[in-house]
Scaffold this motif. Structure first.
Motif, PDB file in Angstrom:
ATOM      1  N   UNK A  29       0.831  -1.204   0.000  1.00 44.01           N
ATOM      2  CA  UNK A  29       0.000   0.000   0.000  1.00 44.01           C
ATOM      3  C   UNK A  29       0.868   1.256   0.000  1.00 44.01           C
ATOM      4  N   UNK A  30       1.917   1.266   0.805  1.00 42.54           N
ATOM      5  CA  UNK A  30       2.808   2.425   0.839  1.00 42.54           C
ATOM      6  C   UNK A  30       3.492   2.625  -0.501  1.00 42.54           C
ATOM      7  N   UNK A  31       3.950   1.533  -1.103  1.00 38.36           N
ATOM      8  CA  UNK A  31       4.596   1.621  -2.406  1.00 38.36           C
ATOM      9  C   UNK A  31       3.607   2.117  -3.466  1.00 38.36           C
ATOM     10  N   UNK A  32       2.370   1.642  -3.412  1.00 39.87           N
ATOM     11  CA  UNK A  32       1.351   2.082  -4.367  1.00 39.87           C
ATOM     12  C   UNK A  32       1.060   3.574  -4.207  1.00 39.87           C
ATOM     13  N   UNK A  33       0.997   4.054  -2.966  1.00 41.66           N
ATOM     14  CA  UNK A  33       0.774   5.487  -2.731  1.00 41.66           C
ATOM     15  C   UNK A  33       1.930   6.308  -3.279  1.00 41.66           C
ATOM     16  N   UNK A  34       3.155   5.816  -3.081  1.00 40.10           N
ATOM     17  CA  UNK A  34       4.326   6.534  -3.585  1.00 40.10           C
ATOM     18  C   UNK A  34       4.326   6.528  -5.120  1.00 40.10           C
ATOM     19  N   UNK A  35       4.035   5.361  -5.703  1.00 41.42           N
ATOM     20  CA  UNK A  35       4.008   5.251  -7.163  1.00 41.42           C
ATOM     21  C   UNK A  35       2.961   6.196  -7.750  1.00 41.42           C
ATOM     22  N   UNK A  36       1.778   6.287  -7.143  1.00 38.00           N
ATOM     23  CA  UNK A  36       0.724   7.179  -7.638  1.00 38.00           C
ATOM     24  C   UNK A  36       1.192   8.634  -7.573  1.00 38.00           C
ATOM     25  N   UNK A  37       1.878   9.000  -6.503  1.00 35.98           N
ATOM     26  CA  UNK A  37       2.385  10.373  -6.384  1.00 35.98           C
ATOM     27  C   UNK A  37       3.439  10.642  -7.456  1.00 35.98           C
ATOM     28  N   UNK A  38       4.315   9.670  -7.722  1.00 37.70           N
ATOM     29  CA  UNK A  38       5.336   9.822  -8.767  1.00 37.70           C
ATOM     30  C   UNK A  38       4.668   9.989 -10.129  1.00 37.70           C
ATOM     31  N   UNK A  39       3.640   9.178 -10.396  1.00 35.76           N
ATOM     32  CA  UNK A  39       2.921   9.282 -11.675  1.00 35.76           C
ATOM     33  C   UNK A  39       2.298  10.671 -11.824  1.00 35.76           C
ATOM     34  N   UNK A  40       1.676  11.172 -10.761  1.00 32.53           N
ATOM     35  CA  UNK A  40       1.062  12.502 -10.816  1.00 32.53           C
ATOM     36  C   UNK A  40       2.124  13.585 -11.013  1.00 32.53           C
ATOM     37  N   UNK A  41       3.265  13.442 -10.366  1.00 34.22           N
ATOM     38  CA  UNK A  41       4.352  14.409 -10.521  1.00 34.22           C
ATOM     39  C   UNK A  41       4.882  14.369 -11.954  1.00 34.22           C
ATOM     40  N   UNK A  42       5.146  13.166 -12.458  1.00 34.48           N
ATOM     41  CA  UNK A  42       5.678  13.020 -13.820  1.00 34.48           C
ATOM     42  C   UNK A  42       4.682  13.505 -14.868  1.00 34.48           C
ATOM     43  N   UNK A  43       3.391  13.327 -14.585  1.00 27.42           N
ATOM     44  CA  UNK A  43       2.358  13.749 -15.537  1.00 27.42           C
ATOM     45  C   UNK A  43       2.003  15.225 -15.443  1.00 27.42           C
ATOM     46  N   UNK A  44       2.634  15.941 -14.535  1.00 28.38           N
ATOM     47  CA  UNK A  44       2.375  17.370 -14.401  1.00 28.38           C
ATOM     48  C   UNK A  44       1.204  17.700 -13.502  1.00 28.38           C
ATOM     49  N   UNK A  45       0.601  16.699 -12.862  1.00 23.80           N
ATOM     50  CA  UNK A  45      -0.540  16.941 -11.985  1.00 23.80           C
ATOM     51  C   UNK A  45      -0.148  17.422 -10.603  1.00 23.80           C
ATOM     52  N   UNK A  46       1.127  17.337 -10.262  1.00 26.08           N
ATOM     53  CA  UNK A  46       1.632  17.790  -8.961  1.00 26.08           C
ATOM     54  C   UNK A  46       2.881  18.628  -9.165  1.00 26.08           C
ATOM     55  N   UNK A  47       3.043  19.610  -8.294  1.00 19.76           N
ATOM     56  CA  UNK A  47       4.332  20.320  -8.261  1.00 19.76           C
ATOM     57  C   UNK A  47       5.180  19.694  -7.154  1.00 19.76           C
ATOM     58  N   UNK A  48       6.409  20.128  -7.037  1.00 11.77           N
ATOM     59  CA  UNK A  48       7.336  19.542  -6.064  1.00 11.77           C
ATOM     60  C   UNK A  48       6.828  19.611  -4.632  1.00 11.77           C
ATOM     61  N   UNK A  49       6.232  20.733  -4.254  1.00 14.79           N
ATOM     62  CA  UNK A  49       5.743  20.896  -2.883  1.00 14.79           C
ATOM     63  C   UNK A  49       4.571  19.958  -2.606  1.00 14.79           C
ATOM     64  N   UNK A  50       3.664  19.824  -3.568  1.00 16.66           N
ATOM     65  CA  UNK A  50       2.533  18.914  -3.408  1.00 16.66           C
ATOM     66  C   UNK A  50       3.006  17.469  -3.335  1.00 16.66           C
ATOM     67  N   UNK A  51       4.030  17.138  -4.144  1.00 18.28           N
ATOM     68  CA  UNK A  51       4.597  15.789  -4.106  1.00 18.28           C
ATOM     69  C   UNK A  51       5.175  15.503  -2.724  1.00 18.28           C
ATOM     70  N   UNK A  52       5.927  16.454  -2.182  1.00 22.87           N
ATOM     71  CA  UNK A  52       6.492  16.282  -0.835  1.00 22.87           C
ATOM     72  C   UNK A  52       5.384  16.105   0.195  1.00 22.87           C
ATOM     73  N   UNK A  53       4.303  16.852   0.056  1.00 21.90           N
ATOM     74  CA  UNK A  53       3.184  16.721   0.983  1.00 21.90           C
ATOM     75  C   UNK A  53       2.512  15.362   0.900  1.00 21.90           C
ATOM     76  N   UNK A  54       2.338  14.839  -0.309  1.00 28.32           N
ATOM     77  CA  UNK A  54       1.689  13.525  -0.476  1.00 28.32           C
ATOM     78  C   UNK A  54       2.563  12.374  -0.008  1.00 28.32           C
ATOM     79  N   UNK A  55       3.870  12.560  -0.081  1.00 30.44           N
ATOM     80  CA  UNK A  55       4.766  11.451   0.287  1.00 30.44           C
ATOM     81  C   UNK A  55       5.329  11.594   1.700  1.00 30.44           C
ATOM     82  N   UNK A  56       5.059  12.722   2.361  1.00 31.72           N
ATOM     83  CA  UNK A  56       5.561  12.929   3.722  1.00 31.72           C
ATOM     84  C   UNK A  56       5.041  11.821   4.635  1.00 31.72           C
ATOM     85  N   UNK A  57       5.931  11.234   5.378  1.00 31.45           N
ATOM     86  CA  UNK A  57       5.544  10.199   6.323  1.00 31.45           C
ATOM     87  C   UNK A  57       5.523   8.792   5.741  1.00 31.45           C
ATOM     88  N   UNK A  58       5.585   8.662   4.414  1.00 29.66           N
ATOM     89  CA  UNK A  58       5.636   7.320   3.821  1.00 29.66           C
ATOM     90  C   UNK A  58       6.995   6.705   4.120  1.00 29.66           C
TER      91      UNK A  58
END
Length: 181
Positions: A94-123
């Motif tokens: 589950x943690x890996x899937x959450x991280x992968x989804x955040x990476x996909x959103x970042x790579x696809x332009x749906x997230x900026x760096x700060x939002x990516x850090x927020x989504x992955x914080x604590x993983x």
């Protein structure tokens, strides 16, 4: 991908640690993640050359590495309690899937760096698979466990020894540091 013959001898301290390309303070590289299992390859004074499961190697301050037992805990004998590894594997997935989804959103332009850090914080996830053996980081208990496919045994913990009365059915565990238990 795990390097053939990789067997962790140490774990990076819980706060992580700086790393260098060579035993030279001027040649810094990417820091090692907290509680990452590593294999000690060579020592030069206080410097330690370590190998990670993926084949990457670096030089670190060897005095800060947390030693782990040479052999995983014996799992062949009877135990009072045999934890099932499947729930811990599910949490890791589950943690890996959450991280992968955040990476996909970042790579696809749906997230900026700060939002990516927020989504992955604590993983936090830690998994080393070597044939039938697995080392998993249990984020809820703050410990590394060793598994043989059927049961788990504590391998190293974030904390010092725990009294058996706190966790019935398990022997007390402790972190072994360069200065001793």
């Amino acid at each position: 991908m795990t390097t053939p013959g990789f067997r962790p001898t140490h774990v990076v301290p819980q706060q992580g640690m700086p790393a260098w390309e060579a035993p030279d303070p001027a040649r810094t590289t990417v820091a090692l993640d907290p509680l990452l299992p590593v294999q000690l390859v060579e020592r030069r004074g206080d410097w330690a050359h370590v190998l990670c499961a993926n084949g990457w190697s670096a030089w670190v301050d060897g005095r800060l590495l947390v030693a782990v037992p040479q052999d995983p805990p014996a799992t062949g004998g009877p135990q009072a309690r045999t934890p099932d590894p499947r729930p811990l594997l599910a949490r890791a997935e589950q943690s890996l899937a959450r991280y992968r989804a955040a990476v996909e959103d970042l790579a696809g332009g749906g997230l900026d760096g700060e939002s990516f850090r927020g989504r992955t914080r604590g993983l936090r996830i830690g998994v080393v698979v070597d044939g039938e053996s697995v080392w998993l980081y249990d984020t809820e208990q703050g410990r590394w466990v060793y598994g043989d496919g059927a049961r788990l045994s504590t391998y190293a913990t974030d904390d010092g020894p725990r009294p058996a009365a706190v966790d019935p059915g398990h022997a007390p565990t402790q972190v072994v540091t360069p200065d001793g238990p």
